[in-house]
Write a protein that holds these residues in place. Sequence first.
Motif, short mmCIF file in Angstrom:
data_model
loop_
_atom_site.label_atom_id
_atom_site.label_comp_id
_atom_site.label_asym_id
_atom_site.label_seq_id
_atom_site.Cartn_x
_atom_site.Cartn_y
_atom_site.Cartn_z
N ASN A 243 40.53 36.90 41.62
CA ASN A 243 39.50 37.30 40.66
C ASN A 243 38.29 37.82 41.44
N GLY A 244 38.52 38.99 42.05
CA GLY A 244 37.48 39.60 42.86
C GLY A 244 37.72 39.48 44.35
N GLU A 245 38.94 39.05 44.76
CA GLU A 245 39.28 39.00 46.18
C GLU A 245 39.53 40.42 46.71
N PRO A 246 39.30 40.64 48.01
CA PRO A 246 39.48 41.98 48.58
C PRO A 246 40.90 42.50 48.40
N LEU A 247 41.01 43.77 48.10
CA LEU A 247 42.29 44.44 47.96
C LEU A 247 42.64 44.99 49.35
#
Length: 301
Positions: A243-247
């Motif tokens: 939920n908003g971690e780096p891609l």
Amino acid sequence: MEKRTVLHMFDPMPHVSPFDINMAVDSGFESIFTYNNVALEQVNGLVQDAIFSRGPAGVKRTGLFIGGRDLGLALNMLDIAKNAMVPPFEVSVLADPSGACTTAAALVACVEKQLRIKHGVGLEGLCGVVYGGTGPVGIATAVIASLAGVDVKIVDPFNINTALEKADEYNARCGAKLKGTYASSDADKARLIAHADIVFCTAKAGVQVLNADILGDAKQLKVAGDINAVPPLGIEGVKRMHNGEPLVHAVNSPGAVGIGSLAVGDVKYKLQHALLAYLLTAAKPVFLDFREAFERARELV
């Protein structure tokens, strides 16, 4: 003695979803009745049977739910249900076929939140791609995003005509500005993602739509959301609880983040619960689809 709360669940399919029945129970309805194989021409009669049998006090403790797997059909049933009301004999109605309205609303709201947190921007003016965009969740996602100001392309995996027809249908119906296209190969997917700010992955469960190589072609990607909870997940590197971690695989889009299926699902669950409960608490009858669902999802996130 106060009348019991009643929910009538109409479904054009052979059975009503057990998921939706469980949600209705947990939302406070005391008596739940399901109707299978409901044809469009039967909706008016069923609604009027439901409203005239309880009296003005009873209808305030009565709700209708429209399910199925076809978003367009569900919206048609919702319109007929609304027109069947005879004040003061009116009840509130929620249309959520295949969970499309609540899932799509939760997905777009989660993406919008991460855009603001991580990039300081809203949805308006961005470019979005909806993979699996011709299914019920994909269409609802695309329309919500388009109405919020996103330039949206809906992607069919095989047939451009299907995408174009769906885009035309929902543009006319909802005032959206969808564009239809297709992506039958990784090269097609990479071409579409190259200049996308947002990716919504609403494709079939258990199918990886975007692998690391495709993500590497993204040049300005900010947020990618996936609703697939069945391995392999839809976007490589996006885990269910992200939920908003780096891609990490979007190497040419610094700051890009991912949102996984369970993060979306948590909002979807709360949203459907809230909308079902709202059928009983609204001051006047309401007729809910993805539009109202998105407004409530924004509040929940």
